[in-house]
Motif scaffolding. Sequence first.
Motif, PDB file in Angstrom:
ATOM      1  N   UNK A 222       0.871  -0.976   0.009  1.00 47.47           N
ATOM      2  CA  UNK A 222      -0.018   0.033  -0.009  1.00 47.47           C
ATOM      3  C   UNK A 222       0.878   1.290  -0.089  1.00 47.47           C
ATOM      4  N   UNK A 246      -4.444  12.824   3.197  1.00 47.32           N
ATOM      5  CA  UNK A 246      -5.284  11.841   3.878  1.00 47.32           C
ATOM      6  C   UNK A 246      -5.743  10.640   2.677  1.00 47.32           C
ATOM      7  N   UNK A 247      -5.988   9.658   3.497  1.00 52.56           N
ATOM      8  CA  UNK A 247      -6.045   8.423   2.759  1.00 52.56           C
ATOM      9  C   UNK A 247      -4.717   7.752   2.402  1.00 52.56           C
ATOM     10  N   UNK A 248      -4.762   6.571   1.778  1.00 47.31           N
ATOM     11  CA  UNK A 248      -3.723   5.926   1.361  1.00 47.31           C
ATOM     12  C   UNK A 248      -3.951   5.319  -0.070  1.00 47.31           C
ATOM     13  N   UNK A 249      -2.815   4.591  -0.553  1.00 48.10           N
ATOM     14  CA  UNK A 249      -3.256   3.900  -1.922  1.00 48.10           C
ATOM     15  C   UNK A 249      -2.752   4.634  -3.175  1.00 48.10           C
ATOM     16  N   UNK A 251      -4.604   6.684  -5.169  1.00 52.52           N
ATOM     17  CA  UNK A 251      -5.379   7.939  -5.354  1.00 52.52           C
ATOM     18  C   UNK A 251      -4.376   8.868  -4.321  1.00 52.52           C
TER      19      UNK A 251
ATOM     20  N   UNK B  25      -9.738   4.289   6.626  1.00 49.31           N
ATOM     21  CA  UNK B  25      -9.692   3.997   5.314  1.00 49.31           C
ATOM     22  C   UNK B  25     -10.514   3.140   4.746  1.00 49.31           C
ATOM     23  N   UNK B  58      -7.382   9.845   9.437  1.00 49.22           N
ATOM     24  CA  UNK B  58      -7.369  11.216   8.289  1.00 49.22           C
ATOM     25  C   UNK B  58      -8.605  10.741   7.317  1.00 49.22           C
ATOM     26  N   UNK B  59      -8.715   9.432   6.896  1.00 52.44           N
ATOM     27  CA  UNK B  59      -9.812   8.993   5.883  1.00 52.44           C
ATOM     28  C   UNK B  59     -11.192   9.474   6.628  1.00 52.44           C
ATOM     29  N   UNK B  62     -11.850  13.089   6.670  1.00 52.66           N
ATOM     30  CA  UNK B  62     -12.184  13.540   5.284  1.00 52.66           C
ATOM     31  C   UNK B  62     -13.615  13.377   5.180  1.00 52.66           C
TER      32      UNK B  62
END
Lengths: 460, 117
Positions: A222, A246-249, A251, B25, B58-59, B62
Amino acid sequence: MSRTERDRRTADRTSASATQERGDGAGGATPPSADAAFTALLEDSAEELYERAPCGYLSTLMDGTVARINGTLLDWLGMTREEVVSRKSFTDLLTVGGRLYYETHVSPLLRLRGEVNGVAMELRQPDGRLPVLVSATVKKGGDGQPLLIRITLFDARDRRAYEAELLRGKLAAEQARVRAEEDRTRLQSALAVLQRSLLPTELPRVPGMEVAAHYHAASRDQLGGDFYDLFPVDGSRWAFFLGDVCGKGPEAAAVTSLVRYTLRAAALHDPTPEAALTTLNTVLHERYTSSDPRYCTAVFGLLRPLPGEGGFEVELASGGHPPALVARRGGEVEALSTPGGLLVGVLPTAGFATARTVLYPGDTVLLHTDGLTEARTGADRALYGDAALRSFTRDQAPTSAPALVDALTDLLHGFGDGLGDDTAVLALGVPAHEADTATAPSPSSRIRRDLRATTGENNQ
Amino acid sequence: MNQLDISTRDTATGPVLEIRGELDYDSAGELRAAVSATEPAAGQVVVLDLGGLTFCDSSGIATFIAARSHALAVGAGIALASVPAHTARVLDVIGLTQVLTVYPDVESATVAHRHDA
């Protein structure tokens, strides 16, 4: 005529002749009783059984010369009795490999133990070869002297086919496993390349400063969204930033790449931290609409050497990012608070607060992403937290940027699987004495070492 | 693994989403979908009740912003209620308390909204 009928008629004929043979011996022409007929149907004679048994029978002299052989085996070999008996040795009937194996393994074992069981060999046939399972016993005379060898051979074609099928299946499974492993390795190396593209391959050398960074990737599969960079903006000033998308992957990685180059480009126009973050905010807000909103937190800073003092002025702005820490030479740790700085990309226009400080010899400024403070520690999996990080930093005094990053790298390793998120740390410090600069590793070698450490983790 | 559990109820002041479990996430999409499914009227307020939230990354943060956009698009408001201490601190650090109103509980969120309206 059905096969069953034909078999029965054959059996009838055989039993009739067998009865007649027996009748000859027993001297009676009496009609067969019902019991006798039944017995005859069950088994004709020992001789018939020997000849037509569903396996091959063979007797040889001790030197291997064939003394007796049954019809089934002759059929398999496609030979007549006259061609074989007294003329052939058992090994003549085998393939070359079988012959060698018989002479080197089976024969010695027979002499030693008097029997062997279930040895796989191959018979020569006019148009090929026949896999067989061979069992043999040595017949001994009254004086215990070996007289001859009795050998039984079973047709092993079905078994061989089954084994071949098993082997093919095993091979296919193994190939699939290897392919999957290769695919995974390829994916991981592609991800590692992408991840590295989001970070500088090495930090530049900043005259009068020591700099160090470490990136911990939480997962090999990831991409993380943490980023940092350090670069010159003009003849004397240097800009740096560190943040977290923010998030991962993939994108998040795409956003990370956009963020990194937007900040670098923005700094060329106006390197003041507030201006750089404002540009980034506009880009992120416009690029990522509400259907797929993307945000990041970031600290952007500017370094300016103070003439004559050996110190640096630091000006930084934060968009929703945890405060940078300043580790003073004397052991004090200060947070460079930037209240009101909003997560970047949320609002069309956002204000960013700026903080300023001066780094004197022995002082180090530390930036980190919240993977560090959000790590779970101890038996109760409690958050590591900001207070613990400050206290840890305080305990490192007096320290330098490389030493502090080394200590934090060890701390991160110590978290083990409690470290659930990617973590980036970047430290910028003014060496306490000029002599320290001379002996400390160069900044470029520092960052390479840290990246290697990250790669090392990935390979575990 | 602690899953995310969301229940939505319609009240006089607008939809109230009760959120329990871990918002990260992997689960943020569920909240995003639950928020999109609400249809607040102009002048109403969407309340996210975070009293049962045990984790938020953080996800998750968001999705609060996505909820805000969803509400603002139709002229409704957005409020967070019963925010756990850790998440409240994060919201503060990232400056979101400037754009998301935080109330101690659902009751005070809706009462405040009635007074505003």
